[in-house]
Design a protein around this motif. Structure first.
Motif, PDB file in Angstrom:
ATOM      1  N   THR A 125     -45.922 -38.122   9.880  1.00 29.71           N
ATOM      2  CA  THR A 125     -46.436 -39.045   8.404  1.00 29.71           C
ATOM      3  C   THR A 125     -45.720 -40.463   8.508  1.00 29.71           C
ATOM      4  N   TRP A 126     -44.143 -40.308   9.366  1.00 29.24           N
ATOM      5  CA  TRP A 126     -43.720 -41.753   8.902  1.00 29.24           C
ATOM      6  C   TRP A 126     -44.407 -42.807   9.923  1.00 29.24           C
ATOM      7  N   ASN A 127     -45.037 -42.508  11.583  1.00 28.23           N
ATOM      8  CA  ASN A 127     -46.252 -43.387  11.931  1.00 28.23           C
ATOM      9  C   ASN A 127     -46.975 -43.565  11.256  1.00 28.23           C
ATOM     10  N   SER A 128     -47.663 -42.461  10.406  1.00 27.71           N
ATOM     11  CA  SER A 128     -48.617 -43.103   9.521  1.00 27.71           C
ATOM     12  C   SER A 128     -48.127 -44.138   8.803  1.00 27.71           C
ATOM     13  N   MET A 129     -47.986 -44.119   8.148  1.00 29.54           N
ATOM     14  CA  MET A 129     -47.734 -44.888   6.978  1.00 29.54           C
ATOM     15  C   MET A 129     -47.411 -46.415   7.826  1.00 29.54           C
ATOM     16  N   ARG A 130     -46.445 -46.696   8.358  1.00 30.91           N
ATOM     17  CA  ARG A 130     -46.311 -48.019   9.669  1.00 30.91           C
ATOM     18  C   ARG A 130     -47.026 -47.961  10.068  1.00 30.91           C
ATOM     19  N   VAL A 131     -48.179 -47.572  10.287  1.00 29.77           N
ATOM     20  CA  VAL A 131     -49.850 -47.576  10.542  1.00 29.77           C
ATOM     21  C   VAL A 131     -50.370 -48.709  10.188  1.00 29.77           C
ATOM     22  N   ILE A 132     -50.496 -47.913   8.729  1.00 29.35           N
ATOM     23  CA  ILE A 132     -51.053 -49.017   7.575  1.00 29.35           C
ATOM     24  C   ILE A 132     -50.488 -50.148   7.304  1.00 29.35           C
ATOM     25  N   ASP A 133     -48.504 -49.733   7.911  1.00 29.70           N
ATOM     26  CA  ASP A 133     -48.158 -51.703   7.314  1.00 29.70           C
ATOM     27  C   ASP A 133     -49.143 -51.891   8.997  1.00 29.70           C
ATOM     28  N   PHE A 134     -48.795 -51.945   9.920  1.00 34.42           N
ATOM     29  CA  PHE A 134     -49.347 -52.429  10.992  1.00 34.42           C
ATOM     30  C   PHE A 134     -50.837 -52.902  10.712  1.00 34.42           C
ATOM     31  N   LEU A 135     -51.864 -52.244  10.817  1.00 36.07           N
ATOM     32  CA  LEU A 135     -52.977 -52.670  10.543  1.00 36.07           C
ATOM     33  C   LEU A 135     -52.825 -53.450   8.792  1.00 36.07           C
ATOM     34  N   LEU A 136     -52.083 -53.682   8.031  1.00 35.57           N
ATOM     35  CA  LEU A 136     -52.292 -54.626   6.934  1.00 35.57           C
ATOM     36  C   LEU A 136     -51.780 -55.968   7.711  1.00 35.57           C
ATOM     37  N   THR A 137     -51.071 -56.329   8.511  1.00 35.76           N
ATOM     38  CA  THR A 137     -50.836 -57.781   8.673  1.00 35.76           C
ATOM     39  C   THR A 137     -51.923 -58.265   9.648  1.00 35.76           C
ATOM     40  N   LEU A 138     -52.993 -57.142  10.246  1.00 35.09           N
ATOM     41  CA  LEU A 138     -54.096 -58.429  10.691  1.00 35.09           C
ATOM     42  C   LEU A 138     -54.807 -58.791   9.506  1.00 35.09           C
ATOM     43  N   PRO A 139     -54.480 -60.529   9.116  1.00 37.55           N
ATOM     44  CA  PRO A 139     -55.380 -61.027   9.259  1.00 37.55           C
ATOM     45  C   PRO A 139     -57.122 -60.618   8.060  1.00 37.55           C
ATOM     46  N   GLU A 140     -57.553 -60.132   8.651  1.00 33.91           N
ATOM     47  CA  GLU A 140     -58.600 -59.433   8.642  1.00 33.91           C
ATOM     48  C   GLU A 140     -58.746 -58.015   8.247  1.00 33.91           C
ATOM     49  N   ALA A 141     -57.763 -57.357   8.031  1.00 35.58           N
ATOM     50  CA  ALA A 141     -57.529 -56.227   7.114  1.00 35.58           C
ATOM     51  C   ALA A 141     -57.238 -56.683   5.577  1.00 35.58           C
ATOM     52  N   ASP A 142     -58.583 -55.511   5.161  1.00 33.36           N
ATOM     53  CA  ASP A 142     -58.181 -55.703   3.425  1.00 33.36           C
ATOM     54  C   ASP A 142     -58.192 -54.745   2.965  1.00 33.36           C
ATOM     55  N   PRO A 143     -56.427 -54.542   1.910  1.00 28.23           N
ATOM     56  CA  PRO A 143     -55.720 -53.327   1.982  1.00 28.23           C
ATOM     57  C   PRO A 143     -56.063 -52.875   0.541  1.00 28.23           C
ATOM     58  N   ARG A 144     -57.268 -53.019  -0.245  1.00 22.97           N
ATOM     59  CA  ARG A 144     -58.526 -52.670  -0.155  1.00 22.97           C
ATOM     60  C   ARG A 144     -59.149 -51.219  -0.219  1.00 22.97           C
ATOM     61  N   ARG A 145     -59.682 -51.086   1.370  1.00 24.97           N
ATOM     62  CA  ARG A 145     -60.422 -50.476   1.788  1.00 24.97           C
ATOM     63  C   ARG A 145     -59.338 -49.789   2.919  1.00 24.97           C
ATOM     64  N   VAL A 146     -59.009 -48.704   2.442  1.00 26.04           N
ATOM     65  CA  VAL A 146     -58.113 -47.804   3.551  1.00 26.04           C
ATOM     66  C   VAL A 146     -58.250 -46.827   3.888  1.00 26.04           C
ATOM     67  N   ALA A 147     -58.584 -46.084   4.923  1.00 28.33           N
ATOM     68  CA  ALA A 147     -59.228 -44.623   4.724  1.00 28.33           C
ATOM     69  C   ALA A 147     -58.651 -43.627   5.841  1.00 28.33           C
ATOM     70  N   VAL A 148     -58.430 -43.089   6.144  1.00 27.02           N
ATOM     71  CA  VAL A 148     -57.620 -41.913   6.762  1.00 27.02           C
ATOM     72  C   VAL A 148     -58.599 -40.981   7.287  1.00 27.02           C
ATOM     73  N   THR A 149     -58.860 -40.427   8.750  1.00 23.08           N
ATOM     74  CA  THR A 149     -59.899 -39.697   9.027  1.00 23.08           C
ATOM     75  C   THR A 149     -59.935 -38.559   9.967  1.00 23.08           C
ATOM     76  N   GLY A 150     -59.111 -37.244  10.227  1.00 25.93           N
ATOM     77  CA  GLY A 150     -59.245 -36.749  11.338  1.00 25.93           C
ATOM     78  C   GLY A 150     -59.597 -35.362  11.431  1.00 25.93           C
ATOM     79  N   ALA A 151     -59.942 -34.542  12.585  1.00 24.21           N
ATOM     80  CA  ALA A 151     -60.547 -33.114  12.982  1.00 24.21           C
ATOM     81  C   ALA A 151     -58.392 -32.671  13.204  1.00 24.21           C
ATOM     82  N   SER A 152     -58.871 -31.366  12.431  1.00 28.34           N
ATOM     83  CA  SER A 152     -57.593 -30.206  13.463  1.00 28.34           C
ATOM     84  C   SER A 152     -56.191 -30.345  12.511  1.00 28.34           C
ATOM     85  N   GLY A 153     -55.452 -30.627  13.551  1.00 26.52           N
ATOM     86  CA  GLY A 153     -54.128 -31.431  13.052  1.00 26.52           C
ATOM     87  C   GLY A 153     -54.584 -32.508  12.452  1.00 26.52           C
ATOM     88  N   GLY A 154     -55.223 -33.013  12.928  1.00 20.62           N
ATOM     89  CA  GLY A 154     -55.432 -34.603  12.820  1.00 20.62           C
ATOM     90  C   GLY A 154     -56.045 -34.943  11.004  1.00 20.62           C
TER      91      GLY A 154
END
Length: 309
Positions: free
Chosen positions: A102-131
Motif C-alpha cells: 500500500t505504501w508503494n501504491s501511494m508512492r506510485v501516485i506521487d511518481f505519476l503526478l510528477t509527470l507534467p501531462e498527468a491530471d491530479p484531479r483524475r486518478v483511478a485505480v483498478t485491479g483484479a483479485s489481489g489487485g
C-alpha cells in the motif's frame, strides 16, 4: 527500453519508494505530443496469477488493459506486488507485506503526478483479485484516488486469504470486524464500479454486497455513482468481458475518449495491442538485484522514515 506502438508507448520504470527499496513496473502513455495535465492517471496493481507463461504484471490481459486505457487518454502504471516479478527485496510472505504494497501504491501516485501531462484531479485505480484488494485499500486510504474499480474481489465474507490482504490483520479493531465491502465503500461518494462473477466469492454481489453499497451511496444521495457489473457465467480473472464494462465506466468518469479503441463498426476492439514478452518489459537483470537490501533491512528503513515524517 521505450517502445512506440499503435497509439501508445510502453517502457520499464523503476523508482525508490523508500531509500534503497524499489518499485518496478511498466509505464503506458498515449503516443504523440502530450499537453500539460491532459491525461488521466490509472494505477493497475496485479493479482495472484502465478502462471509463468502469463505472469503477474506481464500478463496478456494486463498489457491489453493498460494499452487500451493509454490509447484512450490515460497515463497508466502496471507495477509489481511486493515479492513478485522484479520486486524481489521483500518476500510476499513477509508479515508486513500489505503495508509495503500500500505504501508503494501511494508512492506510485506521487511518481505519476510528477509527470507534467498527468491530471491530479483524475486518478483511478483498478485491479483484479489481489489487485482488487489493493484497489479498494488504496482508495480508502489515499484521498487523491477519485475513481475505484476493484474486479472480482469485493466480498462481505471473504477477506483475501493472503498476507498482502488479511495477514496483518487490518479488518479487526477490538471486537469489531470490518468486511472488504465496508472498506471498499470508504471511497463513497466518489465513482466506484464492482465487477463480479459467478465462480468465486463475488457471486453474491448483486443480492448482498451491492445493495449495501447503494445504501451507503444513498446516504450521500449519490446512488448513481456506484455500479455493479455481474457476469454469472464468468470466472475469476480480468478477461475481455470484464474489460468491456470497465472501459466505458472509466471513460465516463475520467473523461477518456473511448472512440480511440473502437473499430469502424463502432465496437470496442483491442486488436491494436502488441503483447510483449516478459524480457521486453523487465528492467533489472539478476546481477543488478542481488545486492539490494532485503526484508528486515527494508522494514527498518520503513520504520525510520515514518519517524521523520
Amino acid at each position: 527500453n521505450k517502445r512506440v506502438l499503435n497509439g501508445y508507448t510502453v517502457e520499464s520504470v523503476v523508482f525508490e519508494s523508500l531509500p534503497g527499496f524499489f518499485v518496478t513496473g511498466n509505464l503506458y502513455k498515449p503516443s504523440g505530443k502530450l499537453k500539460k495535465k491532459s491525461l488521466a492517471v490509472v494505477l493497475c496493481p496485479h493479482g495472484h496469477f502465478p502462471d509463468p507463461n502469463d505472469y503477474a504484471r506481464f500478463r496478456k490481459d494486463m498489457q491489453i488493459r493498460c494499452a487500451s486505457l493509454a490509447k484512450m487518454g490515460a497515463v497508466v502504471f502496471a507495477y509489481d506486488m511486493v515479492g513478485w516479478g522484479e520486486s524481489v527485496q521483500v518476500a510476499h510472505t513477509y508479515p508486513k507485506v500489505l503495508a509495503f504494497q500500500t505504501w508503494n501504491s501511494m508512492r506510485v501516485i506521487d511518481f505519476l503526478l510528477t509527470l507534467p501531462e498527468a491530471d491530479p484531479r483524475r486518478v483511478a485505480v483498478t485491479g483484479a483479485s489481489g489487485g482488487g484488494t489493493q484497489t479498494f485499500m488504496l482508495a480508502a486510504l489515499d484521498d487523491r484516488v477519485s475513481v475505484s474499480v476493484p474486479v472480482v474481489m469485493v466480498s462481505s465474507h471473504f477477506f483475501g486469504g493472503c498476507m498482502c490482504e488479511s495477514g496483518m490483520p487490518v479488518h479487526k479493531s477490538g471486537n469489531t470486524v470490518y468486511s472488504n465491502t465496508e472498506i471498499a465503500c470508504a471511497i463513497a461518494p466518489k465513482p466506484m464500479l464492482w465487477v463480479s462473477d459467478g465462480s468465486d466469492w463475488t457471486k453474491n454481489n448483486p443480492e448482498v454486497e451491492y445493495p449495501f453499497a447503494r445504501h451507503i451511496y444513498g446516504l450521500y444521495k449519490k446512488e448513481s455513482m456506484v455500479e455493479n457489473f455481474h457476469l454469472p457465467n464468468d470466472e475469476h480473472d480480468y478477461g475481455a468481458t470484464k474489460r468491456m464494462a470497465v472501459y466505458p465506466f472509466l471513460a465516463k468518469h475520467l473523461g477518456l475518449d473511448i472512440n480511440k479503441i473502437k473499430g469502424s463498426d463502432g465496437r470496442i476492439s483491442e486488436d491494436f495491442v502488441t503483447v510483449l514478452d516478459r524480457k521486453d518489459l523487465s528492467y533489472f537483470n539478476e546481477n543488478e538485484t542481488a545486492g539490494l537490501i532485503k526484508d528486515d533491512a527494508v522494514y527498518k528503513v520503513f520504520v525510520d522514515s515514518k519517524k521523520h515524517r
